[in-house]
Write an enzyme that holds these catalytic residues in place. Sequence first.
Site, PDB file in Angstrom:
ATOM      1  N   HIS A 161       1.913   4.761   4.261  1.00 27.68           N
ATOM      2  CA  HIS A 161       1.072   5.394   3.246  1.00 27.68           C
ATOM      3  C   HIS A 161       1.525   6.833   2.989  1.00 27.68           C
ATOM      4  CE1 HIS A 161      -2.513   2.532   4.311  1.00 27.68           C
ATOM      5  NE2 HIS A 161      -1.468   1.901   3.823  1.00 27.68           N
TER       6      HIS A 161
ATOM      7  N   SER B 239       0.807  -1.223   0.000  1.00 33.37           N
ATOM      8  CA  SER B 239       0.000   0.000   0.000  1.00 33.37           C
ATOM      9  C   SER B 239       0.839   1.272   0.000  1.00 33.37           C
ATOM     10  CB  SER B 239      -0.957   0.002   1.200  1.00 33.37           C
ATOM     11  OG  SER B 239      -0.259  -0.235   2.401  1.00 33.37           O
TER      12      SER B 239
END
Length: 380
Positions: free
Chosen positions: A332, A280
């Site tokens: 992230h 991610s």
Amino acid sequence: MQESLDRKNLIAMKLLHYFITEKNYNPIILQGAEDEIWLENLNSDYKIVRIVSNHIHNEEQLDFDLYKTKHVMKKIKKKTFSFKMNALSIFTDIEENVKLENLKDIDCISLYDEKDLNKYKFIYEVFPDISKKMTFTEEGFQLFMKITADINKKNKEDAIKVDEVFKPKKPYITYTLIGINTIIFILMFLFNMYDYFIYNYSTYGYSIVVNHEYYRLITGAFLHANILHFLFNMYALYLIGMQIESFMGKTKYFIIYMFSILSGSLLSIIFNSYASVGASGAIFGLLGALLYFGYHYRVYLGGVIKSQIIPIIVINLVIGFVSGGSIDNYAHIGGLIGGLLITIGLGVKYKSTNFEKINGLITSILYILLLVFVAFNYVF
């Protein structure tokens, strides 16, 4: 009357030729805009140039014209994510007793012909070659034919460039990355090697900093905790990755992906004490790249960025912050920043300047060096 129409058409054509073929302006299609042409170049000091052939007979009409201009400019600013927008309004048919004044963000000039440019010295600060480029040896019908041909040629060249950038390409790098992630996932769960991979290859700060297992900064991004984690990331990688690979090219795409992993992993080990896995961070880096690409091609993607890309980023970051630590939001954020910075350094085809790319590369290197310094000197 015929002489006046010919004169206005002639000066408008010369202006169009200059701004489109020499200064890379593009026409803007506006509903209800009669007797005026809007041109846009978001990289110029004057992002908007208006050529107004409507007859302005008094100051009240001029005030109304400028009011409409401000209203349209506000819409363009929102659409193109422009915080500041300067416009140049060029009037070709205005009464002599109407006094032009430069307003905030809107400069106004009146041109009977190109010789009137000499009245406005500030124009030459932005367009120093405008008088020279508006001088032609051709006259009459031949001049109209030349100007029309040059504009059509420039528009065709621009259309070819845009088609080249947006034409779908086979996302071989994306397929390869998904394949690598899939093979590792199968080994982890079908061959009962989950503990082995997590213990030896996850993004774990202590092992990276103290044991010097630097490869974990990369390998952790190819591991996944469970089937939902894997499927969600691979679906996102497929959707976003194939777009970035097509827009940016395979080499730049691969660099963006790997740099985003590195950036996300470094920020993760600075703020997290537990092991982290998943693609991610790299996917957020691709979103950062898409933001920068979309900014340069916001005439085509402005609506998509506002309605889809930005909400996706915000929603996922919010979910990460309220997840109670089960989602590595620092990876992230690090991936997003890294992907954005390295994309600035690599540049967007036909849009980025060398100055922007050099600054982007320098900033990217300094950013990574800062993360490395903090991670290896202040964490463990």
